[in-house]
Scaffold this motif. Structure first.
Motif, PDB file in Angstrom:
ATOM      1  N   TYR A   1     -21.165  22.341 -12.422  1.00 42.58           N
ATOM      2  CA  TYR A   1     -20.257  21.453 -12.888  1.00 42.58           C
ATOM      3  C   TYR A   1     -19.291  21.971 -13.787  1.00 42.58           C
ATOM      4  CZ  TYR A   1     -24.022  18.112 -11.750  1.00 42.58           C
ATOM      5  OH  TYR A   1     -24.925  17.178 -10.895  1.00 42.58           O
TER       6      TYR A   1
ATOM      7  N   SER B   1     -21.980  18.239  -4.374  1.00 44.61           N
ATOM      8  CA  SER B   1     -21.776  17.249  -5.404  1.00 44.61           C
ATOM      9  C   SER B   1     -20.396  16.740  -5.510  1.00 44.61           C
ATOM     10  CB  SER B   1     -22.580  17.728  -6.688  1.00 44.61           C
ATOM     11  OG  SER B   1     -22.093  16.767  -7.771  1.00 44.61           O
TER      12      SER B   1
ATOM     13  N   ALA C   1     -19.840  16.784  -9.843  1.00 39.39           N
ATOM     14  CA  ALA C   1     -19.751  17.943 -10.173  1.00 39.39           C
ATOM     15  C   ALA C   1     -18.127  18.720 -10.411  1.00 39.39           C
ATOM     16  CB  ALA C   1     -20.522  19.167  -9.480  1.00 39.39           C
TER      17      ALA C   1
ATOM     18  N   ARG D   1     -22.071  19.118 -17.020  1.00 37.26           N
ATOM     19  CA  ARG D   1     -23.515  18.821 -16.931  1.00 37.26           C
ATOM     20  C   ARG D   1     -23.771  17.774 -17.599  1.00 37.26           C
ATOM     21  NH1 ARG D   1     -28.315  21.571 -14.386  1.00 37.26           N
ATOM     22  NH2 ARG D   1     -26.687  22.857 -13.279  1.00 37.26           N
TER      23      ARG D   1
ATOM     24  N   VAL E   1     -29.185  15.639 -13.020  1.00 35.61           N
ATOM     25  CA  VAL E   1     -28.162  16.372 -12.184  1.00 35.61           C
ATOM     26  C   VAL E   1     -28.542  16.542 -10.836  1.00 35.61           C
ATOM     27  CG1 VAL E   1     -27.538  17.854 -14.143  1.00 35.61           C
ATOM     28  CG2 VAL E   1     -29.103  18.681 -12.421  1.00 35.61           C
TER      29      VAL E   1
END
Length: 154
Positions: free
Chosen positions: A59, A81, A84, A89, A99
């Motif tokens: 992230y 992701s 991210a 986060r 997450v």
């Protein structure tokens, strides 16, 4: 197993907790080879720790720990992701409830009255849901296995 009537549901934006209710829509191939759909409900039986930075996603502001093993990408998330890259986060947890790559254990059964329509799905099922932030509904089925009945074990 179905959870208490007043228990809250697990959904996008809700931090997972043991005892939350879950509702699943299942697509499967029936014995005739046709596409079929069933509805299941049950509860979260365990919440696993969030994956460490770098295992599924880094992230915003995070750095990879070289000792953390990078996991294979989740289905539909081959590029990793998407959120991210944009969120911290903490912001991801606030927006999604967890997450990318986080898992919960579940126990589910068919919605009452559907066992005659979907005999192949009848029984108690245990499995895991994984948070995949690339999906519209972020909690997706990771594993799902029918549990043996007492008669089948004997």
């Amino acid at each position: 197993m179905r959870g208490s009537a007043g228990a809250e549901y697990l959904y996008t934006g809700k931090v997972p907790k043991k005892g939350q209710r879950v509702f699943l829509h299942i697509d499967y191939t029936n014995r005739a080879g046709d596409e079929s759909h069933g509805r299941m409900m049950g509860i979260v039986t365990n919440v696993f720790n969030a994956p460490p930075p770098g295992s599924y996603a880094l992230y915003k502001g995070e750095t990879a720990d070289p000792s953390v093993k990078k996991q294979p990408p989740l289905a539909g998330a081959e590029e990793g992701s998407q959120l991210a890259r944009k969120l911290t986060r903490e912001a991801a947890i606030k927006q999604l409830g967890g997450v990318h790559g986080q898992r919960v254990a579940i126990e589910v059964a068919l919605v009452p009255g559907e066992n005659k329509e979907h005999p192949r799905l009848d029984g108690v099922w245990r499995g895991t849901l994984v948070l995949n932030d690339n999906m519209n509904s972020v909690w997706v089925i990771d594993t799902l296995m029918l549990q043996p009945t007492a008669a089948a074990v004997a």
